[in-house]
Motif scaffolding. Structure first.
Motif, PDB file in Angstrom:
ATOM      1  N   GLU A 315      33.199  56.016  33.084  1.00 36.46           N
ATOM      2  CA  GLU A 315      33.952  55.779  34.320  1.00 36.46           C
ATOM      3  C   GLU A 315      33.018  55.697  35.524  1.00 36.46           C
ATOM      4  OE1 GLU A 315      37.318  55.208  34.805  1.00 36.46           O
ATOM      5  OE2 GLU A 315      37.346  55.022  32.632  1.00 36.46           O
ATOM      6  N   HIS A 318      31.294  52.370  36.364  1.00 37.46           N
ATOM      7  CA  HIS A 318      32.081  51.315  37.006  1.00 37.46           C
ATOM      8  C   HIS A 318      32.181  51.505  38.517  1.00 37.46           C
ATOM      9  CE1 HIS A 318      33.129  49.612  33.162  1.00 37.46           C
ATOM     10  NE2 HIS A 318      33.648  50.758  32.748  1.00 37.46           N
ATOM     11  N   LYS A 396      39.792  62.471  31.356  1.00 38.39           N
ATOM     12  CA  LYS A 396      40.390  61.152  31.598  1.00 38.39           C
ATOM     13  C   LYS A 396      41.153  61.120  32.915  1.00 38.39           C
ATOM     14  CE  LYS A 396      41.070  59.576  26.813  1.00 38.39           C
ATOM     15  NZ  LYS A 396      42.087  59.307  25.755  1.00 38.39           N
ATOM     16  N   LYS A 400      40.190  59.238  36.456  1.00 39.19           N
ATOM     17  CA  LYS A 400      41.141  58.231  36.928  1.00 39.19           C
ATOM     18  C   LYS A 400      41.471  58.463  38.400  1.00 39.19           C
ATOM     19  CE  LYS A 400      45.989  56.861  36.290  1.00 39.19           C
ATOM     20  NZ  LYS A 400      47.233  57.145  35.524  1.00 39.19           N
ATOM     21  N   ARG A 403      38.316  57.795  40.675  1.00 39.25           N
ATOM     22  CA  ARG A 403      38.096  56.365  40.943  1.00 39.25           C
ATOM     23  C   ARG A 403      39.112  55.817  41.939  1.00 39.25           C
ATOM     24  NH1 ARG A 403      37.065  52.564  35.900  1.00 39.25           N
ATOM     25  NH2 ARG A 403      36.761  51.125  37.658  1.00 39.25           N
TER      26      ARG A 403
END
Length: 417
Positions: A315, A318, A396, A400, A403
């Motif tokens: 993650e 990105h 996770k 999430k 981001r």
């Protein structure tokens, strides 16, 4: 009424910032917020089933749970001794004699014992410039001075960095270093010394008369790198470990040390007076820690950490503003340590403010680097730590939300410049 004073020692010790973050996270959780805990290094799995069952069984029969020897249950010390012989290369039985193994009240109890046994007020102990804050804080409470040794580009403190500090002090007539405490794998960076690097540190410390305290609390949690213990390279090193991390027994307050011969009597006296012994029920249950069924369960925990680590690193890859070279190696343990870089901070908008905003707005708890960095340096407000001890789903969801939060945060930073 005259209020009695508080000692200067107590008022000079900074708070453990990750616990401040945890406190606020728990407050939000009590208000009904869906908080994601990525701040503390506490395994979400809890103690292995065999260990928990052993504790229950010991209480189901008449068991006084009285005092043990100051150094702990002999059968537990025997199992710790055998663990070293089984796990590491070239460990001789006499180097892990049970008389040199001390079962402690967590690794924190071990730190207090060895700092008290090894260092006087005014002595100097070296730590990594990015390291576990309680090393500095406990030392400071005991009147021990700290030498913050700058880590290298791989986020490590090796013999090269320590030698540079030693020579600088000699050339400038600054007090010598009396001790070194270092964890590998590291908290917060996850960086791990190679066996050769650990050997080099041990040899340098022996040459210079520096007491090396090797904190090996994250052993067992590594990702493809070889683990080594300082016990393989020095008879003078003190080994510190704990049941809190790999063995998932954080609240049981149980750790251990392996100490050189000359410290056996002093530490025995200190243990008797400070703690008497580590919790007896925890020691009794920990006898199951090396059963094959227990190890099988614990290895599933490590696999979860591995998956969580991969999720977080993927993650982060990105997010263009976070450069890969600014992410510590994460060779072991369960932390990712990240440097935002000077370009991604502004006055009042560093990692401290970012972590606070992330918690208040997205309910994700992570820890600012101010808890881990040299207080005299300028990196504390650039770096932050993500713990992935909380499980795959926590990793996770936490990333999430991170981001989602990141673009708005960067916009605030730009506007503040």
């Amino acid at each position: 009424m005259v209020v009695p004073k508080v000692s200067k020692r107590a008022t000079s010790v900074p708070s453990f910032k990750v616990m401040d973050v945890l406190q606020r996270a728990n407050e939000l959780q009590s208000e009904g917020k869906d908080v994601i805990h990525c701040e503390v290094g506490q395994p979400e799995s809890g103690a292995p089933k065999t260990v928990a069952a052993a504790a229950g069984e010991s209480l189901s029969v008449r068991n006084v749970m009285g005092y043990t020897d100051a150094f702990g249950l002999i059968p537990l010390r025997e199992k710790i001794s055998q663990h070293y012989i089984n796990k590491y290369k070239d460990i001789q039985a006499d180097s892990v004699d049970t008389k040199k193994i001390v079962v402690t009240t967590g690794s924190s109890g071990a730190f207090l014992l060895v700092f008290t046994a090894c260092f006087d007020v005014g002595d100097t102990v070296a730590v990594a410039s990015s390291g576990y804050p309680c090393y500095r804080n406990i030392s400071g409470a005991l009147g021990v001075e700290i030498a913050n040794v700058k880590i290298n580009s791989e986020f490590k403190l090796t013999a090269k960095e320590l030698k540079t500090e030693i020579e600088y002090r000699r050339e400038n007539n600054i007090k010598k270093i009396n001790g070194l405490i270092l964890s590998s794998p590291s908290n917060p960076t996850g960086a791990m010394l190679t066996p050769e690097e650990l050997k080099g540190l041990c040899e340098l410390c022996d040459e210079e008369g520096i007491q090396f305290l090797s904190d090996e609390i994250y052993h067992g949690i590594s990702y493809g790198k070889e683990e080594a213990t300082a016990l393989q390279y020095s008879s003078n090193a003190i080994i510190i470990n704990s049941f809190s991390k790999y063995y998932s027994m954080s609240g049981w307050r149980l750790g251990w040390m392996i100490i050189p011969d000359h410290l056996v009597e002093p530490i025995n006296s200190l243990q008797q007076n400070m703690f008497i012994n580590a919790p007896t029920i925890s020691q009794t249950a920990a006898l199951k820690c090396w059963d094959s069924e227990t190890i099988e369960e614990l290895e599933t925990h490590v696999e979860k950490y591995r998956k969580s680590r991969s999720i977080i690193l993927e993650e982060l890859s990105h997010i263009p503003d976070i450069k890969s070279e600014n992410i510590a190696p994460a060779d072991g343990g369960f932390y990712i340590y990240i440097d935002l870089g000077q370009e991604n901070i502004a006055p009042g908008f560093g990692s401290v403010a970012m972590c606070k905003a992330l918690l208040e707005e997205e309910y994700v708890a992570i820890t600012p680097g101010i808890d881990f960095e040299d207080p005299a340096g300028d990196l504390g407000d650039r770096r932050f730590r993500i713990s992935y001890a909380g499980g795959v789903e926590t990793a996770k969801e936490g990333l999430k939300r991170f981001r989602r939060f990141w673009p708005t945060w960067i916009e605030r930073v730009k506007n503040a410049k």
